[in-house]
Design a protein around this motif. Structure first.
Motif, short mmCIF file in Angstrom:
data_model
loop_
_atom_site.label_atom_id
_atom_site.label_comp_id
_atom_site.label_asym_id
_atom_site.label_seq_id
_atom_site.Cartn_x
_atom_site.Cartn_y
_atom_site.Cartn_z
N ASN A 245 0.92 -1.38 -0.23
CA ASN A 245 -0.54 -0.23 0.05
C ASN A 245 0.81 1.67 0.29
OD1 ASN A 245 0.96 0.04 2.25
ND2 ASN A 245 -1.21 -0.52 3.31
N ASN A 246 2.00 0.81 -0.17
CA ASN A 246 2.92 2.27 0.35
C ASN A 246 4.29 1.81 -0.53
OD1 ASN A 246 4.32 4.47 0.77
ND2 ASN A 246 5.26 3.97 2.13
N ARG A 247 4.46 3.15 -1.77
CA ARG A 247 5.46 3.02 -3.16
C ARG A 247 5.91 3.92 -3.68
NH1 ARG A 247 1.62 -0.67 -5.52
NH2 ARG A 247 2.54 -2.66 -5.50
N SER A 248 7.33 3.69 -4.52
CA SER A 248 7.55 5.47 -4.13
C SER A 248 9.30 4.70 -4.76
CB SER A 248 8.24 6.30 -2.83
OG SER A 248 8.78 6.88 -3.17
N GLU A 249 9.29 5.86 -5.77
CA GLU A 249 10.90 6.17 -6.17
C GLU A 249 11.50 7.09 -6.04
OE1 GLU A 249 10.82 6.72 -10.48
OE2 GLU A 249 9.48 8.60 -9.68
N PHE A 263 10.84 1.84 -9.10
CA PHE A 263 9.96 1.52 -7.74
C PHE A 263 9.82 0.63 -6.10
CE2 PHE A 263 7.82 4.43 -10.68
CZ PHE A 263 7.01 5.26 -9.30
N PHE A 264 9.81 1.64 -4.89
CA PHE A 264 10.26 0.41 -3.80
C PHE A 264 9.06 0.07 -2.91
CE2 PHE A 264 14.36 2.03 -5.13
CZ PHE A 264 15.38 1.32 -4.35
N ASN A 265 8.39 -0.68 -2.59
CA ASN A 265 7.14 -1.37 -1.61
C ASN A 265 8.23 -0.78 -0.28
OD1 ASN A 265 5.45 -2.15 -3.14
ND2 ASN A 265 6.11 -4.06 -3.11
N LEU A 300 17.30 -4.17 3.72
CA LEU A 300 16.17 -4.13 2.13
C LEU A 300 16.73 -5.95 1.82
CD1 LEU A 300 18.01 -1.77 2.09
CD2 LEU A 300 18.42 -2.41 -0.31
N ASN A 301 15.24 -5.73 1.11
CA ASN A 301 14.84 -7.52 0.47
C ASN A 301 16.44 -7.80 -0.52
OD1 ASN A 301 13.70 -6.19 -1.41
ND2 ASN A 301 12.28 -7.72 -2.05
N GLU A 302 16.47 -9.01 -1.11
CA GLU A 302 17.81 -9.51 -2.02
C GLU A 302 17.04 -8.36 -2.69
OE1 GLU A 302 19.47 -13.22 -1.73
OE2 GLU A 302 16.49 -13.30 -1.07
N GLU A 303 15.76 -8.37 -4.22
CA GLU A 303 15.35 -7.92 -5.31
C GLU A 303 15.63 -6.38 -5.15
OE1 GLU A 303 14.18 -7.40 -9.28
OE2 GLU A 303 14.53 -9.12 -7.61
N PRO A 345 11.98 -4.82 -5.10
CA PRO A 345 12.13 -4.23 -4.29
C PRO A 345 11.19 -3.72 -3.60
CG PRO A 345 12.33 -2.36 -6.33
CD PRO A 345 11.54 -4.62 -6.60
N THR A 346 11.76 -3.67 -1.40
CA THR A 346 11.02 -3.79 -0.99
C THR A 346 11.81 -3.13 0.49
OG1 THR A 346 9.14 -5.15 -1.45
CG2 THR A 346 9.28 -4.68 1.00
N ILE A 347 11.94 -1.90 0.85
CA ILE A 347 12.51 -1.38 2.09
C ILE A 347 11.45 -1.42 3.24
CG2 ILE A 347 14.50 0.64 2.93
CD1 ILE A 347 14.39 1.62 0.11
N ILE A 348 12.38 -2.02 4.30
CA ILE A 348 11.50 -2.67 5.61
C ILE A 348 12.50 -1.02 6.42
CG2 ILE A 348 10.87 -3.32 7.95
CD1 ILE A 348 11.27 -5.87 5.38
N GLU A 349 11.16 -0.10 7.27
CA GLU A 349 11.32 0.86 8.04
C GLU A 349 11.01 0.87 9.40
OE1 GLU A 349 11.75 5.13 6.73
OE2 GLU A 349 10.26 4.10 4.79
N CYS A 350 12.25 0.94 10.67
CA CYS A 350 11.71 0.78 11.97
C CYS A 350 10.93 1.96 12.30
CB CYS A 350 13.22 0.31 13.10
SG CYS A 350 12.80 0.06 14.21
#
Length: 532
Positions: A245-249, A263-265, A300-303, A345-350
């Protein structure tokens, strides 16, 4: 297309429909329904022409008394329309009875207005078209009989043209059946695949619910949830792990080249999101540094690492819309969306303060008691609010509910197609055995065994089914290959699927034919020969 069916369509470009969506299933089942109706028409044609001997004298007498060919054609087509009309009435009654169960299966509320003019018009049109389609060929065949021939002793209309058309119709029937059997096997395989594929996180014994607890009490609530007997871990997240539900480049990193837009999730999570979800760290660490959460770090995920083109991501600083952060670690790829889409490609933030869901992992024992205790904790932090929870594995199943429903519907369609084809084959076999009763009697008198009689009565139909299998394989392969393209992750179209479909059709045909063939083989030859 109309606005009211946009929910069936996925992709739009420049304000125009560009493909995809559930409309493909509507078209698919419309085509299958047409083919099943065609099978019934083929049966009517086959049996009408096969039993033409019994009506040959009627045609001869009517022609002698002055009936023209067009008059006979009208008569036979009228009979076909009458049969179709009666079948239509029965179909409406069955639809009325079955519709509530169908709605319950689909979890829909489909209502058919039988008094609506357009519905009545469509219904009558289907009856007329079906009656003409089923009755036209038999009408032209029956009306072509010559009165001089049909009124002389025995007349058997066995022209090579009529027999060839009949064989083509039998082949067509079983080719459609084989394609539906193959489709059933492929869809079942794909549904099983998506339901059992490893997702990169553990969806079992995982529940989530809306985080209506005030932000300043999040950490205290998490600690209390973890104290509940049966709870293994708990954390927060901004997604349900079934859709992004949240994407950005808007991401910058060292070495990024001009035009390298990715474009990252984005996922916002609590400091224990990784162990709670069962994500696997490939390199580096998660958000915990020592005994404290590192809110300035991301995963970050591998992708994402692959698309960014970086070799040593751990420790690298990148620029997000929220500021500079440090890559603490890399997690193995996991599915955040359905298998229709490739892993993004996905970025997880704390960022616990950006979350709206809470996840709790249990040990799967005494689930009812554990949920009751979790509810007490929840209501102590959010008094007056309803504790509405969801199981992650059930949520995942709902994601593919339509695929399961489609698999069930295709199973039923395949059953009806095979059943109709077998009815037609049974009728043709019975007629052939009846016509060749004297031949079989003579062969038995001359010493032919039961096995030879059965093979003699069966071989022409088995040969036709074999041809149908060969013809059906190629279109079935391309149809199912096209259907699987909607999945980024899918099963392979193995050769055994089509061999199984063909073998099933042949086996069913043999069982159908054998009933009449064995009956003919064991018949007393005296009964078939005494009329001579």
């Amino acid at each position: 297309f109309m606005i009211n069916d946009w929910y069936l369509r996925n992709d739009f470009k420049d304000g125009k429909y560009a493909g995809g969506g559930r409309i493909a299933y509507v078209k698919l089942f419309s085509i299958i329904a047409f083919f099943i109706l065609l099978l019934a028409c083929i049966n009517f044609m086959n049996l009408s022409t096969a039993r033409a001997t019994q009506r040959s004298r009627e045609v001869g007498v009517r022609k002698v008394t002055g009936a023209g060919r067009m008059q006979l054609i009208k008569q036979f087509i009228s009979e076909s329309l009458l049969f179709t009309g009666l079948a239509g009435i029965i179909a409406v009654a069955l639809t009325w009875l079955i519709l509530p169960y169908f709605n319950n299966f689909l979890r829909k509320n489909i209502v058919i207005d039988y008094t609506d003019i357009s519905t009545i018009g469509v219904f009558i049109s289907i009856i007329i078209v079906t009656g003409l389609l089923a009755g036209s060929y038999p009408a032209f065949v029956l009306s072509s009989f010559k009165p001089v021939k049909v009124l002389k002793s025995v007349f058997i209309p066995s022209s090579s043209y009529t027999l060839s058309v009949r064989k083509v119709l039998v082949v067509t029937q079983f080719a459609i059946s084989v394609m539906l059997i193959a489709g059933t096997l492929v869809i079942s395989q794909q549904v099983h695949y998506v339901q059992n594929k490893k997702l990169g996180y553990s969806k079992e014994n995982l529940i989530w619910f809306s985080n209506n607890i005030s932000i300043d009490k999040h950490e205290a609530a998490i600690n209390e949830f973890k104290k509940v007997p049966g709870v293994i871990n708990a954390s927060q997240a901004s997604v349900t792990f079934t859709y992004a539900n949240n994407r950005s480049e808007n991401v910058q990193w060292p070495g990024k080249t001009e035009g390298q837009d990715v474009f990252f999730n984005f996922i916002a999570g609590g400091n224990e999101l990784v162990p709670t979800m069962g994500l696997q760290i490939k390199e580096g660490r998660d958000f915990i540094a020592g005994n404290k959460a590192d809110t300035n770090s991301v995963l970050l995920n591998e992708e994402a690492v692959k698309r960014m083109g970086i070799k040593n991501p751990v420790g690298m600083q990148i620029q997000l819309y929220s500021g500079k952060v440090t890559i603490a670690g890399v997690v193995k790829d996991f599915h955040l969306e359905s298998l229709h889409n490739p892993i993004a490609p996905t970025i997880i933030e704390c960022r616990p303060d950006w979350t709206w869901l809470m996840y709790v992992r249990t040990d799967g024992k005494n689930t009812g008691q554990t949920l009751s205790e979790i509810e007490k904790v929840y209501k102590s932090f959010a008094p007056g609010l309803v504790f509405d929870y969801n199981f992650q594995d059930k949520e995942y199943e709902r994601l593919y509910r339509s695929e399961s429903q489609i698999g069930t519907l295709v199973n039923w369609f395949a059953f009806f197609a095979i059943f109709i084809s077998c009815l037609g084959l049974l009728g043709l076999t019975a007629f052939t055995v009846e016509r060749k009763a004297k031949e079989f009697g003579i062969r038995k008198v001359l010493g032919a065994s039961v096995t030879k009689i059965v093979l003699l009565a069966s071989k022409q139909f088995i040969f036709l089914v074999l041809i149908a299998v060969i013809i059906a394989v190629i279109p079935a392969y391309f149809f199912m290959k096209d259907w699987l393209q909607q999945y980024a992750y899918r099963v392979n179209l193995d050769w055994w699927i089509f061999i199984t479909a063909g073998a099933a059709a042949i086996f069913i045909a043999i069982i159908t034919i054998s009933f009449q063939a064995i009956k003919a083989a064991f018949a007393n030859p005296i009964k078939s020969l005494r009329t001579e």
